[in-house]
Design a protein around this motif. Structure first.
Motif, PDB file in Angstrom:
ATOM      1  N   GLU A   1       6.563 -19.749  10.751  1.00  0.00           N
ATOM      2  CA  GLU A   1       6.962 -18.329  10.728  1.00  0.00           C
ATOM      3  C   GLU A   1       7.181 -17.822  12.143  1.00  0.00           C
ATOM      4  O   GLU A   1       8.182 -17.169  12.441  1.00  0.00           O
ATOM      5  CB  GLU A   1       5.906 -17.477  10.024  1.00  0.00           C
TER       6      GLU A   1
ATOM      7  N   LEU B   1       4.684  -6.812  14.304  1.00  0.00           N
ATOM      8  CA  LEU B   1       6.036  -6.864  13.732  1.00  0.00           C
ATOM      9  C   LEU B   1       6.615  -5.462  13.562  1.00  0.00           C
ATOM     10  O   LEU B   1       5.897  -4.465  13.651  1.00  0.00           O
ATOM     11  CB  LEU B   1       5.957  -7.543  12.352  1.00  0.00           C
ATOM     12  N   THR B   2       7.898  -5.414  13.245  1.00  0.00           N
ATOM     13  CA  THR B   2       8.555  -4.131  12.986  1.00  0.00           C
ATOM     14  C   THR B   2       7.886  -3.431  11.799  1.00  0.00           C
ATOM     15  O   THR B   2       7.574  -4.086  10.792  1.00  0.00           O
ATOM     16  CB  THR B   2      10.036  -4.353  12.592  1.00  0.00           C
ATOM     17  N   TYR B   3       7.680  -2.123  11.916  1.00  0.00           N
ATOM     18  CA  TYR B   3       7.213  -1.334  10.767  1.00  0.00           C
ATOM     19  C   TYR B   3       8.446  -0.781  10.065  1.00  0.00           C
ATOM     20  O   TYR B   3       9.261  -0.083  10.682  1.00  0.00           O
ATOM     21  CB  TYR B   3       6.309  -0.187  11.235  1.00  0.00           C
ATOM     22  N   ALA B   4       8.600  -1.146   8.798  1.00  0.00           N
ATOM     23  CA  ALA B   4       9.747  -0.663   7.993  1.00  0.00           C
ATOM     24  C   ALA B   4       9.242   0.525   7.187  1.00  0.00           C
ATOM     25  O   ALA B   4       8.526   0.360   6.195  1.00  0.00           O
ATOM     26  CB  ALA B   4      10.218  -1.767   7.061  1.00  0.00           C
ATOM     27  N   LYS B   5       9.611   1.729   7.628  1.00  0.00           N
ATOM     28  CA  LYS B   5       9.008   2.967   7.110  1.00  0.00           C
ATOM     29  C   LYS B   5       9.150   3.109   5.596  1.00  0.00           C
ATOM     30  O   LYS B   5       8.269   3.637   4.928  1.00  0.00           O
ATOM     31  CB  LYS B   5       9.661   4.172   7.802  1.00  0.00           C
ATOM     32  N   ASN B   6      10.229   2.603   5.027  1.00  0.00           N
ATOM     33  CA  ASN B   6      10.439   2.813   3.595  1.00  0.00           C
ATOM     34  C   ASN B   6      10.028   1.641   2.709  1.00  0.00           C
ATOM     35  O   ASN B   6      10.346   1.612   1.524  1.00  0.00           O
ATOM     36  CB  ASN B   6      11.900   3.223   3.327  1.00  0.00           C
TER      37      ASN B   6
ATOM     38  N   LYS C   1       0.454  -8.226  11.090  1.00  0.00           N
ATOM     39  CA  LYS C   1       0.115  -9.222  10.076  1.00  0.00           C
ATOM     40  C   LYS C   1      -1.076 -10.012  10.626  1.00  0.00           C
ATOM     41  O   LYS C   1      -0.989 -10.579  11.719  1.00  0.00           O
ATOM     42  CB  LYS C   1       1.317 -10.142   9.858  1.00  0.00           C
TER      43      LYS C   1
ATOM     44  N   TYR D   1      12.205   0.502  -5.220  1.00  0.00           N
ATOM     45  CA  TYR D   1      13.438   1.316  -5.347  1.00  0.00           C
ATOM     46  C   TYR D   1      14.261   0.865  -6.547  1.00  0.00           C
ATOM     47  O   TYR D   1      14.883   1.660  -7.232  1.00  0.00           O
ATOM     48  CB  TYR D   1      14.264   1.211  -4.057  1.00  0.00           C
TER      49      TYR D   1
ATOM     50  N   ILE E   1      -0.570  -2.299   4.316  1.00  0.00           N
ATOM     51  CA  ILE E   1       0.771  -2.064   3.756  1.00  0.00           C
ATOM     52  C   ILE E   1       1.373  -3.339   3.181  1.00  0.00           C
ATOM     53  O   ILE E   1       2.532  -3.361   2.761  1.00  0.00           O
ATOM     54  CB  ILE E   1       1.726  -1.464   4.816  1.00  0.00           C
TER      55      ILE E   1
ATOM     56  N   THR F   1      11.805 -10.077   5.772  1.00  0.00           N
ATOM     57  CA  THR F   1      10.524 -10.469   6.334  1.00  0.00           C
ATOM     58  C   THR F   1       9.943 -11.672   5.590  1.00  0.00           C
ATOM     59  O   THR F   1      10.574 -12.191   4.674  1.00  0.00           O
ATOM     60  CB  THR F   1       9.531  -9.288   6.288  1.00  0.00           C
TER      61      THR F   1
ATOM     62  N   VAL G   1      12.918  -8.337  10.453  1.00  0.00           N
ATOM     63  CA  VAL G   1      11.815  -7.744  11.212  1.00  0.00           C
ATOM     64  C   VAL G   1      11.748  -8.454  12.569  1.00  0.00           C
ATOM     65  O   VAL G   1      12.115  -9.631  12.677  1.00  0.00           O
ATOM     66  CB  VAL G   1      10.450  -7.858  10.494  1.00  0.00           C
TER      67      VAL G   1
ATOM     68  N   ARG H   1      12.006   1.834  -9.701  1.00  0.00           N
ATOM     69  CA  ARG H   1      11.822   3.284  -9.885  1.00  0.00           C
ATOM     70  C   ARG H   1      13.055   3.900 -10.552  1.00  0.00           C
ATOM     71  O   ARG H   1      12.960   4.759 -11.411  1.00  0.00           O
ATOM     72  CB  ARG H   1      11.589   3.939  -8.519  1.00  0.00           C
TER      73      ARG H   1
HETATM   74  N1  LIG Z   1       4.620 -10.976   4.455  1.00  0.00           N
HETATM   75  C1  LIG Z   1       5.071 -10.188   5.486  1.00  0.00           C
HETATM   76  O1  LIG Z   1       5.540 -10.672   6.495  1.00  0.00           O
HETATM   77  N2  LIG Z   1       4.976  -8.851   5.280  1.00  0.00           N
HETATM   78  C2  LIG Z   1       5.398  -7.849   6.123  1.00  0.00           C
HETATM   79  C3  LIG Z   1       5.812  -8.081   7.457  1.00  0.00           C
HETATM   80  C4  LIG Z   1       6.233  -7.004   8.252  1.00  0.00           C
HETATM   81  C5  LIG Z   1       6.236  -5.713   7.699  1.00  0.00           C
HETATM   82  C6  LIG Z   1       5.824  -5.512   6.369  1.00  0.00           C
HETATM   83  C7  LIG Z   1       5.401  -6.586   5.586  1.00  0.00           C
HETATM   84  C8  LIG Z   1       5.940  -4.169   6.089  1.00  0.00           C
HETATM   85  C9  LIG Z   1       5.619  -3.578   4.789  1.00  0.00           C
HETATM   86  C10 LIG Z   1       5.659  -2.108   4.520  1.00  0.00           C
HETATM   87  C11 LIG Z   1       5.110  -1.539   3.410  1.00  0.00           C
HETATM   88  C12 LIG Z   1       5.317  -0.166   3.474  1.00  0.00           C
HETATM   89  C13 LIG Z   1       4.892   0.814   2.474  1.00  0.00           C
HETATM   90  C14 LIG Z   1       3.798   0.530   1.645  1.00  0.00           C
HETATM   91  C15 LIG Z   1       3.405   1.472   0.682  1.00  0.00           C
HETATM   92  C16 LIG Z   1       4.076   2.664   0.519  1.00  0.00           C
HETATM   93  C17 LIG Z   1       5.185   2.908   1.331  1.00  0.00           C
HETATM   94  C18 LIG Z   1       5.919   4.176   1.099  1.00  0.00           C
HETATM   95  O2  LIG Z   1       5.523   4.996   0.314  1.00  0.00           O
HETATM   96  N3  LIG Z   1       7.088   4.355   1.706  1.00  0.00           N
HETATM   97  C19 LIG Z   1       7.894   5.567   1.442  1.00  0.00           C
HETATM   98  C20 LIG Z   1       9.024   5.240   0.463  1.00  0.00           C
HETATM   99  N4  LIG Z   1       8.509   5.079  -0.914  1.00  0.00           N
HETATM  100  C21 LIG Z   1       8.990   3.778  -1.408  1.00  0.00           C
HETATM  101  C22 LIG Z   1       8.709   3.558  -2.876  1.00  0.00           C
HETATM  102  C23 LIG Z   1       9.133   4.725  -3.733  1.00  0.00           C
HETATM  103  C24 LIG Z   1       8.582   6.020  -3.211  1.00  0.00           C
HETATM  104  C25 LIG Z   1       8.942   6.210  -1.737  1.00  0.00           C
HETATM  105  C26 LIG Z   1       5.587   2.014   2.318  1.00  0.00           C
HETATM  106  C27 LIG Z   1       6.016   0.082   4.637  1.00  0.00           C
HETATM  107  N5  LIG Z   1       6.225  -1.137   5.293  1.00  0.00           N
HETATM  108  C28 LIG Z   1       6.441  -3.555   7.281  1.00  0.00           C
HETATM  109  O3  LIG Z   1       6.687  -2.357   7.436  1.00  0.00           O
HETATM  110  N6  LIG Z   1       6.595  -4.514   8.217  1.00  0.00           N
END
Ligand SMILES: NC(=O)Nc1ccc2c(c1)=C(Cc1cc(-c3cccc(C(=O)NCCN4CCCCC4)c3)c[nH]1)C(=O)N=2
Length: 302
Positions: free
Chosen positions: A57, A92-97, A38, A103, A15, A155, A76, A106
């Motif tokens: 970090e 780490l925290t998973y950020a669902k969106n 990560k 955004y 992700i 993050t 995060v 788009r």
């Molecule tokens: N360099 C870093 O530290 N990177 C990190 C660290 C922590 C971390 C991190 C990155 C995250 C990245 C991440 C990526 C995604 C993700 C990747 C690909 C697709 C989607 C996805 O489709 N989400 C649903 C919302 N979509 C968003 C875009 C438009 C259509 C609808 C989410 C969710 N979370 C995360 O959740 N937690």
């Protein structure tokens, strides 16, 4: 629970990709909780001499979780770290969106309500980070994530800097300036501040410059400084060569023009003693309640 290992997690899709890390969606087999892990390859980190960045970090993420602020929960969390012979792991925290960037792109650009709300959450996060002496130095929409409720989570603190509170003599300053000249770090071209390009000296105002770029991008749909090459982008930054297109909200333009200032000490907020009252009191944020942002329902991005 004892020290964790990769055997405690089911790894899913990738992700996120950093220059020396890969981020996986994962599930904790004991709690079924979704996490982001990560993973850094040790050999690559050592070969690229990036161990300092990894350590920084972890230190910053620990500072942010120890100094948790209820009205600025916009980072995060680092749950645990572990390693095996070849890799380092940060859970780490998973950020669902996911990232804020898709955004913005788009929908083309944000309406004023979304721009006010999301830039206010970023400002609230910067105020907290800077109060701890933490400068992000690579703030950009790819590093601003969105949780399930569509609130932000900042993050990637791999490029951050921690200002030390103790007074430093001139000799230490000179030595640090020499180190900075050797230090090749700059952030991402479109968001990097002029001072990071000239004398490598970062200050909290460097993140205010990035905030100005992000507000411009939310309103216009593109970054203020864009060109075909990083070199050309840098030239535009150093000449402050940007324009706000017709239709750009006048109060947003006034705020952007007060953040995108070459002299870092002249940026709006740069001279504020505690937090950023002079940015929060700008007409663009009229009526915004910064202290309850995390409890507000975010405006729908459309
Ligand atoms: N360099 C870093 O530290 N990177 C990190 C660290 C922590 C971390 C991190 C990155 C995250 C990245 C991440 C990526 C995604 C993700 C990747 C690909 C697709 C989607 C996805 O489709 N989400 C649903 C919302 N979509 C968003 C875009 C438009 C259509 C609808 C989410 C969710 N979370 C995360 O959740 N937690």
């Amino acid at each position: 629970a004892g020290k964790r290992s990769s055997k405690d997690f089911i790894f899913g899709r990738v992700i996120g990709e950093g220059s020396f890390s890969t981020v996986y969606l994962a599930k904790d087999i004991h709690t079924s909780k979704e996490l982001a892990i990560k993973v850094c390859d040790k050999r690559h980190v050592i070969r690229e001499k990036k161990a300092e960045y990894i350590k920084r970090e972890k230190e910053v993420l620990n500072m942010l979780s120890v100094n948790f602020k209820a009205t600025a929960p916009f980072f995060v969390k680092l749950y645990c770290t572990f390693q095996d012979p070849d890799r380092l792991y940060f859970t780490l925290t998973y950020a669902k969106n996911g990232e804020l960037l898709p955004y913005i792109t788009r929908v083309g650009c944000f309406d004023i309500d979304c721009t006010r709300f999301y830039s206010a959450e970023i400002l609230q996060a910067l105020e907290h980070m800077h109060s701890l002496g933490i400068i992000h130095r690579d703030l950009k929409p790819e590093n601003i994530l969105l949780n399930e409720e569509m609130h932000i989570l900042i993050t990637d603190f791999g490029s951050s800097k921690i200002l030390n509170a103790t007074h430093r003599g001139q000799d230490v300053e000179n030595e640090e300036r020499a180190v900075r000249r050797r230090n090749s770090f700059v952030g991402t071209a479109q968001y990097v501040s002029p001072e990071l390009l000239t004398d490598k000296s970062a200050s909290p105002a460097s993140d205010l410059w990035a905030l100005g770029c992000i507000i411009y991008q939310m309103v216009a749909g593109v970054t203020p400084f864009h060109a075909g090459s990083e070199y050309m982008i840098f030239q535009k930054i150093l000449k402050l060569d940007y324009i706000c297109p017709d239709g750009f909200s006048p109060s947003a333009k006034d705020l952007v023009d007060k953040l995108l200032v070459l002299e870092s000490s002249n940026r709006l907020g740069a001279c504020d003693k505690e937090g950023y009252p002079s940015i929060k009191s700008h007409p663009f944020y009229q009526g915004m309640d910064f202290e309850t942002l995390h409890q507000q329902t975010p405006p729908v991005i459309s």
